[in-house]
Design an enzyme around this catalytic site. Structure first.
Site, PDB file in Angstrom:
ATOM      1  N   LEU A  19       0.815  -1.220   0.000  1.00 18.34           N
ATOM      2  CA  LEU A  19       0.000   0.000   0.000  1.00 18.34           C
ATOM      3  C   LEU A  19       0.846   1.266   0.000  1.00 18.34           C
ATOM      4  O   LEU A  19       0.406   2.315  -0.464  1.00 18.34           O
ATOM      5  CB  LEU A  19      -0.929   0.012   1.226  1.00 18.34           C
ATOM      6  CG  LEU A  19      -1.934  -1.138   1.322  1.00 18.34           C
ATOM      7  CD1 LEU A  19      -2.692  -1.066   2.637  1.00 18.34           C
ATOM      8  CD2 LEU A  19      -2.901  -1.107   0.145  1.00 18.34           C
ATOM      9  N   GLY A  20       2.034   1.163   0.536  1.00 17.99           N
ATOM     10  CA  GLY A  20       2.905   2.330   0.607  1.00 17.99           C
ATOM     11  C   GLY A  20       4.293   1.923   1.040  1.00 17.99           C
ATOM     12  O   GLY A  20       4.491   0.882   1.670  1.00 17.99           O
ATOM     13  N   LYS A  21       5.269   2.768   0.675  1.00 18.34           N
ATOM     14  CA  LYS A  21       6.659   2.434   0.985  1.00 18.34           C
ATOM     15  C   LYS A  21       7.394   3.673   1.458  1.00 18.34           C
ATOM     16  O   LYS A  21       7.292   4.750   0.868  1.00 18.34           O
ATOM     17  CB  LYS A  21       7.347   1.865  -0.262  1.00 18.34           C
ATOM     18  CG  LYS A  21       8.756   1.358  -0.028  1.00 18.34           C
ATOM     19  CD  LYS A  21       9.298   0.695  -1.288  1.00 18.34           C
ATOM     20  CE  LYS A  21      10.687   0.112  -1.048  1.00 18.34           C
ATOM     21  NZ  LYS A  21      11.206  -0.582  -2.259  1.00 18.34           N
ATOM     22  N   GLY A  23      11.214   5.064   3.717  1.00 13.29           N
ATOM     23  CA  GLY A  23      12.635   4.786   3.773  1.00 13.29           C
ATOM     24  C   GLY A  23      12.985   3.638   4.680  1.00 13.29           C
ATOM     25  O   GLY A  23      13.999   2.957   4.491  1.00 13.29           O
ATOM     26  N   VAL A  27       4.137  -0.789   3.929  1.00 13.58           N
ATOM     27  CA  VAL A  27       2.856  -1.152   4.528  1.00 13.58           C
ATOM     28  C   VAL A  27       2.096  -2.026   3.535  1.00 13.58           C
ATOM     29  O   VAL A  27       2.004  -1.690   2.345  1.00 13.58           O
ATOM     30  CB  VAL A  27       2.034   0.099   4.884  1.00 13.58           C
ATOM     31  CG1 VAL A  27       0.663  -0.290   5.431  1.00 13.58           C
ATOM     32  CG2 VAL A  27       2.778   0.947   5.907  1.00 13.58           C
ATOM     33  N   ASP A 141       9.006  12.860  17.000  1.00 11.72           N
ATOM     34  CA  ASP A 141       9.087  13.286  15.595  1.00 11.72           C
ATOM     35  C   ASP A 141       7.736  13.841  15.143  1.00 11.72           C
ATOM     36  O   ASP A 141       7.024  13.221  14.350  1.00 11.72           O
ATOM     37  CB  ASP A 141       9.516  12.106  14.724  1.00 11.72           C
ATOM     38  CG  ASP A 141       9.669  12.488  13.256  1.00 11.72           C
ATOM     39  OD1 ASP A 141       9.848  13.695  12.974  1.00 11.72           O
ATOM     40  OD2 ASP A 141       9.611  11.584  12.398  1.00 11.72           O
TER      41      ASP A 141
END
Length: 647
Positions: A19-21, A23, A27, A141
């Protein structure tokens, strides 16, 4: 590609598409667990990170998972193998927070999200911080990329595995941070490896996110520099507490950017909270907590009123006039629903009736102020010591008698007697002249003060009881009447001109979809993009040479890079003549003129009452000032008479 992972109990978990990448990790969706996703690290975490994830999974509760994409279980590459990732709630029907606080994004993606919605988004962000802090953790963060918002205003905080987590035995630090959200006291630190984060550090980033949401994505440390060395780097400006919206912002080196939302739109208490968060006070005494922000934002949202010109204009009740209308008069549109169908409804306003009432209200009558010349005053007598007084004559007669007696008794000393008498005669006269000079200065000063007081009251009488303000207001109303009468013809012309401007409108819409925050522009990183956004430059449609050049740090070369990027966007534009004039285009024009009509009618409708108030104020001030100026004229006349006998 990962195909199957295992839970801490050894149960297999088939892994679906990516679904997403990022660094550090990717996911994946989980076909067997549709409400959850898997975050899997590209490289196996070290033992400390694995221990941290195990603890976080065991600490999951309803409060945390309602606001945070919190680890709900560890994932392993094999049964009883090392931790390689974790399960977390699936964030659905939510978008990155900048899609809401960015005016350009919001106008296109969420045009019906008004300021009350944004206040509730800010409130939910604060609530997410409060939950994390209540558990004894720190986010560390803080940055805008970690927050996702739904159309229901609910917030999801992601990347929780980077939080600073304190257990009974160990402290797992947050080792990363984004400079634009790092508090001033940590700006000079090269690495966060050894830094223990606190809730007060988080509260700087929280206040900054709330500021973004309430003030159209503007950065509180970006503005118009007032001295050299300010505005060169956003990180440096944060480090030196150069809060552009502070009450002492000039001494800090910044003024707010032009046409920005004024800080006065929020209540005084909330303005003070921003000042505490962004200045030295927050380091020394603590910044506002997340719980305090929740309370204040709830209070703000419950005390809003709606502008009569637009249902999208909501603002605090304590403000007398709509700040969004004022910004629109400056050419800045924050809230408008261009997708709504325009329906013209009668307002019940009759210009002839209102103007007839205005014409019947009389201006304050002229008044004749008392003049000092009409008062006949008897001068105050001069003191005995002043030259020319009878006492001086008496002294000199006595001196002559004594001199004559002395000569008669001692004839041979007549020369000494005459010389002594002459010296004494001169001394007595000299003393009298000095006393006269002193008295003249005192009386001249008294006259000067009396004259100044009289003239000051005359000026007040003219300014506050004359017809000047009344006539100026009536002239203003006359111009509004003329504009209202001309509005129908201007509206018709604007509708007729739609076909002539179709090309430029289509091009503008296309450029308005080319966002700077997602563009790759030479020499323009995140900090520079934040500076541009703080000056209202969000898309290619906002870019002009003059607007970019006014942003500190954008000299000729960097401005040319931004203009080159805009040119590349323009080259991709293709005109569609079949869609030259749409219903939305026509509705937008009609909506614009309707808003102006509402504003004009409201202003003219309030005109009679404003004129009456000016007349009543003039009469009230006249009653107060006339006795004062009468007395001042008498005092002036008296001091003139007192001085005249010495001239």
């Amino acid at each position: 590609m990962v195909k199957t992972l295992y839970t801490s109990r050894g149960a297999p978990v088939p892994v679906g598409r990516e679904l997403g990448k990022g660094g550090e990790a990717s996911v994946y969706e989980l076909p067997s667990l549709p409400d959850q996703v898997a975050k899997v690290y590209h490289e196996a975490p070290d033992n400390q990170k694995q221990e941290k994830l195990r603890f976080m999974s065991s600490a999951a509760d309803d409060e945390l998972t309602s606001y945070v994409a919190w680890p709900q279980g560890t994932l392993h590459s094999s049964q009883n193998g090392p931790v390689v990732g974790f399960l977390m709630p699936k964030v659905v029907n939510k978008e990155p927070i900048h899609m809401f606080y960015s005016p350009a994004h919001r106008r296109q993606a969420h045009p019906k999200a008004a300021w009350d919605f944004l206040i509730y988004v800010a409130r939910n962000i604060a609530a997410s911080f409060d939950v994390v802090h209540a558990h004894g953790f720190a986010i560390g963060d803080v940055n805008q990329d970690s927050f996702f918002v739904g159309r229901d205003s609910k917030v999801s905080l992601i990347d929780s595995d980077s939080f600073q987590i304190k257990t009974a035995r160990e402290l797992f630090k947050c080792e990363v941070g984004v400079a634009l959200f790092t508090p001033p006291e940590l700006q000079a630190i090269a690495s966060f490896d050894q830094v223990v984060r606190t809730a007060n550090h988080d509260n700087f980033g929280l206040a900054l996110l709330i500021f973004h949401v309430l003030f159209g994505g503007r950065h509180p440390f970006a503005g118009v520099p007032q001295r050299n060395g300010v505005g060169d780097a956003l990180e440096t400006d944060i480090q030196h507490f150069r809060y552009a919206y502070a009450r002492d912002n000039k001494t800090r080196g910044f003024l707010p950017p032009p046409r920005s939302i004024p800080i006065g739109i929020v209540p005084t208490n909330m303005e003070g909270m921003f000042a505490r968060a962004f200045t030295e006070v927050g380091v020394r005494s603590g910044r506002p907590t997340a719980k305090q922000w929740v309370t204040e934002l709830d209070s703000l949202r419950s005390n809003l009123k709606k502008c009569s010109a637009s249902a999208m204009h909501l603002y605090p009740k304590q403000i007398s006039s709509c700040p969004w209308c004022e910004l629109e008069r400056q050419g800045v549109v924050y809230f408008v629903d261009l997708g709504a169908t325009f329906v013209n409804t009668p307002s019940g306003f009759v210009l002839a009736q209102v103007w007839g009432v205005i014409q019947t209200i009389p201006a304050p009558s002229t008044i004749s102020a008392p003049h000092p010349g009409r008062f006949k005053c008897i001068p105050q007598p001069l003191p005995d010591s002043v030259s020319g007084n009878s006492s001086l004559v008496g002294y000199r007669i006595l001196l002559l008698i004594l001199t004559g007696v002395f000569i008669a008794l001692i004839p041979k000393w007549w020369g000494v007697a005459v010389l002594t008498a002459g010296v004494l005669w001169w001394a007595v006269g000299s003393s009298g002249k000095k006393a006269q000079a002193v008295e003249k200065r005192l009386r001249a000063e008294a006259r000067r003060q009396a004259k100044e007081e009289y003239e000051r009251l005359l000026q007040d009488l003219k300014a506050e009881t004359g017809a000047e303000k009344f006539n100026a207001k009536k002239s203003e109303l006359s111009k509004l009447r003329d504009e209202l009468q001309e509005l129908p013809s201007l509206e018709k012309k604007a509708v007729d001109d739609l076909s002539k401007t179709a090309y430029e409108r289509q091009k503008h819409r296309f450029l308005d979809g080319c966002f700077i925050d997602s563009a790759v522009i030479n020499n323009v990183g995140k900090a520079r993009k934040a500076a541009l956004r703080s000056f209202g430059i969000e898309t290619a449609a906002d870019v002009t040479k003059a607007r970019v050049m006014q942003v500190k740090g954008f000299g000729a070369n960097r401005t040319r890079d931004v203009l080159d990027w805009k040119a590349s966007c323009e080259r991709r534009f293709v005109y569609n003549p079949a869609n030259a004039v749409s219903g939305a285009d026509r509705d937008a024009v009609l909506h614009k003129f309707r808003l102006r009509r509402v504003i004009l009618e409201k202003s003219l409708g309030a005109g009679p009452n404003e004129l009456r108030q000016l007349t009543q104020h003039a009469q009230s001030r006249r009653a107060t000032l006339m006795p004062q100026i009468e007395q001042a004229a008498k005092n002036y006349a008296q001091t003139e008479a007192d001085l005249s006998i010495l001239n």
